[in-house]
Design a protein around this motif. Structure first.
Motif, PDB file in Angstrom:
ATOM      1  N   MET A   1       0.843  -1.198   0.000  1.00 50.52           N
ATOM      2  CA  MET A   1       0.000   0.000   0.000  1.00 50.52           C
ATOM      3  C   MET A   1       0.886   1.261   0.000  1.00 50.52           C
ATOM      4  N   THR A   2       0.398   2.304  -0.634  1.00 49.75           N
ATOM      5  CA  THR A   2       1.105   3.590  -0.597  1.00 49.75           C
ATOM      6  C   THR A   2       0.183   4.617   0.080  1.00 49.75           C
ATOM      7  N   ARG A   3       0.646   5.847   0.168  1.00 46.50           N
ATOM      8  CA  ARG A   3      -0.182   6.869   0.820  1.00 46.50           C
ATOM      9  C   ARG A   3      -1.473   7.135   0.048  1.00 46.50           C
ATOM     10  N   GLU A   4      -1.486   6.780  -1.240  1.00 42.14           N
ATOM     11  CA  GLU A   4      -2.686   7.028  -2.065  1.00 42.14           C
ATOM     12  C   GLU A   4      -3.695   5.872  -2.002  1.00 42.14           C
ATOM     13  N   THR A   5      -3.328   4.765  -1.422  1.00 38.10           N
ATOM     14  CA  THR A   5      -4.212   3.590  -1.397  1.00 38.10           C
ATOM     15  C   THR A   5      -5.476   3.883  -0.590  1.00 38.10           C
ATOM     16  N   PHE A   7      -8.157   3.622   2.071  1.00 35.87           N
ATOM     17  CA  PHE A   7      -8.108   2.968   3.397  1.00 35.87           C
ATOM     18  C   PHE A   7      -8.842   3.834   4.410  1.00 35.87           C
ATOM     19  N   THR A  98       6.421   1.938   2.114  1.00 35.21           N
ATOM     20  CA  THR A  98       5.200   1.167   1.835  1.00 35.21           C
ATOM     21  C   THR A  98       4.479   0.893   3.150  1.00 35.21           C
ATOM     22  N   SER A 100       1.377  -1.733   5.087  1.00 38.59           N
ATOM     23  CA  SER A 100       0.614  -2.978   4.979  1.00 38.59           C
ATOM     24  C   SER A 100      -0.401  -3.007   6.110  1.00 38.59           C
ATOM     25  N   THR A 114     -12.733   1.728   3.128  1.00 35.96           N
ATOM     26  CA  THR A 114     -11.925   2.327   2.045  1.00 35.96           C
ATOM     27  C   THR A 114     -12.420   3.740   1.729  1.00 35.96           C
ATOM     28  N   THR A 117      -7.903   7.585   2.467  1.00 30.78           N
ATOM     29  CA  THR A 117      -6.647   7.051   1.934  1.00 30.78           C
ATOM     30  C   THR A 117      -5.691   6.811   3.104  1.00 30.78           C
TER      31      THR A 117
END
Ligand code: SF4
Length: 226
Positions: A1-5, A7, A98, A100, A114, A117
Motif C-alpha cells: 500500500m502507498t499513501r494514495e491507497t 483505506f 510502503t 501494509s 476504504t 486514503t
C-alpha cells in the motif's frame, strides 16, 4: 500500500490491540513519553521499557504498561506504531515507503473501510512528526551500523564474537553505552562538554541528539573514546 491507497479505520476502543504487542520505541518516542510522565529519558527507560529503551514494557497479563481502564493513558504522546495501527510502515533499503495492513485481533471492534486514503489516515493520527523522527533515526542508525561494521572488520575474531554476544543482549550495555537510545543522557553530556545550555523542546533535543551521535560515531573510526 502507498499513501494514495484507499483505506479507512475507525477505532472501536476495545483496547484489544494493546495486549501482547512488542511496541517498539525510538529515542524521540521515549522522550515524548518521558516528558508526559514528568521524567527524564534515563528514568523513563529504567521504569517503563525493556531491551534498553527499545520496547515498551508489558504487564504480567500482556497489557501495555500504559493501558488504563479508559484506554491508552498516554494517547497524545503514543508511539508511531500505535498511531498508525492497524497499518505497518516499512522503509526499504532504497528509501521506498510502503504500508501494509496488520492482522486484526479476531474480536476487534474496529471498523475497516476504504472511504479515505492511507495518507489521510496518517494525517488524522498526527503521525507526521513521528514518521520524520523515525526516518531520522533510521538513517542515523544505518550510518552508525556502517561505521561499526567497518570497525569490526579490524577486530580480532574473539573481539568480534564478544561484540556480537553483547549486541544480542542490550541489558548488558553499561549506561554510557546507551547514549544512542537515551536523549537526556547524551544531550546532557554533549552540552556539558561544550558549555551549551540544554534546550527544552523535544524537537530541538532530538536535533542535538542526532548531531552528537553523528559526531561521536564518526570519531569512532579515528579515536578509541566513544
Ligand atoms: S501506548 Fe497506548 S495505544 Fe500504544 S499499546 Fe500502550 S496503551 Fe495501547
Amino acid at each position: 500500500m502507498t499513501r494514495e491507497t484507499p483505506f479507512s479505520y475507525a477505532c472501536g476502543r476495545c483496547s484489544r490491540c494493546c495486549y501482547h504487542k512488542g511496541i517498539s520505541l525510538n529515542p524521540y518516542e521515549v522522550l515524548r513519553l518521558a516528558r508526559r510522565q514528568g521524567l527524564t529519558t534515563t528514568e523513563f527507560i529504567e521504569r517503563f521499557t525493556d531491551a534498553a529503551g527499545t520496547l515498551l514494557r508489558q504487564r504480567a497479563d500482556g497489557a501495555c504498561v500504559f493501558l488504563g481502564e479508559r484506554g491508552c493513558g498516554v494517547h497524545a504522546d503514543r508511539p508511531l506504531v500505535c498511531r498508525i495501527y492497524p497499518l505497518g510502515r516499512r522503509i526499504s533499503a532504497e528509501d521506498e515507503e510502503t504500508f501494509s495492513e496488520l492482522e486484526p485481533h479476531p474480536q476487534t471492534e474496529g471498523k475497516y473501510g476504504t472511504q479515505g486514503t492511507v495518507g489521510g489516515y496518517l494525517h488524522s493520527q498526527g503521525a507526521g512528526p513521528y514518521m520524520q523522527a523515525a526516518d531520522r533515526y533510521l538513517n542515523l542508525f544505518r550510518a552508525m551500523a556502517d561505521t561499526l561494521f567497518e570497525r569490526a572488520a579490524s577486530l580480532a575474531p574473539s573481539e568480534r564474537e564478544e561484540v556480537g554476544r553483547r549486541c544480542g543482549r542490550p541489558k548488558e550495555f553499561t549506561a554510557s553505552e546507551t547514549d544512542w537510545l537515551d536523549i537526556d543522557r547524551a544531550v546532557d553530556r554533549y552540552c556539558r562538554e561544550r558549555g551549551l545550555p540544554k534546550p527544552a523542546e523535544p524537537e530541538r533535543l532530538m536535533e542535538l541528539h542526532v548531531q552528537a551521535l553523528r559526531m561521536w560515531s564518526s570519531n569512532l573510526t579515528e579515536e578509541e573514546e566513544p
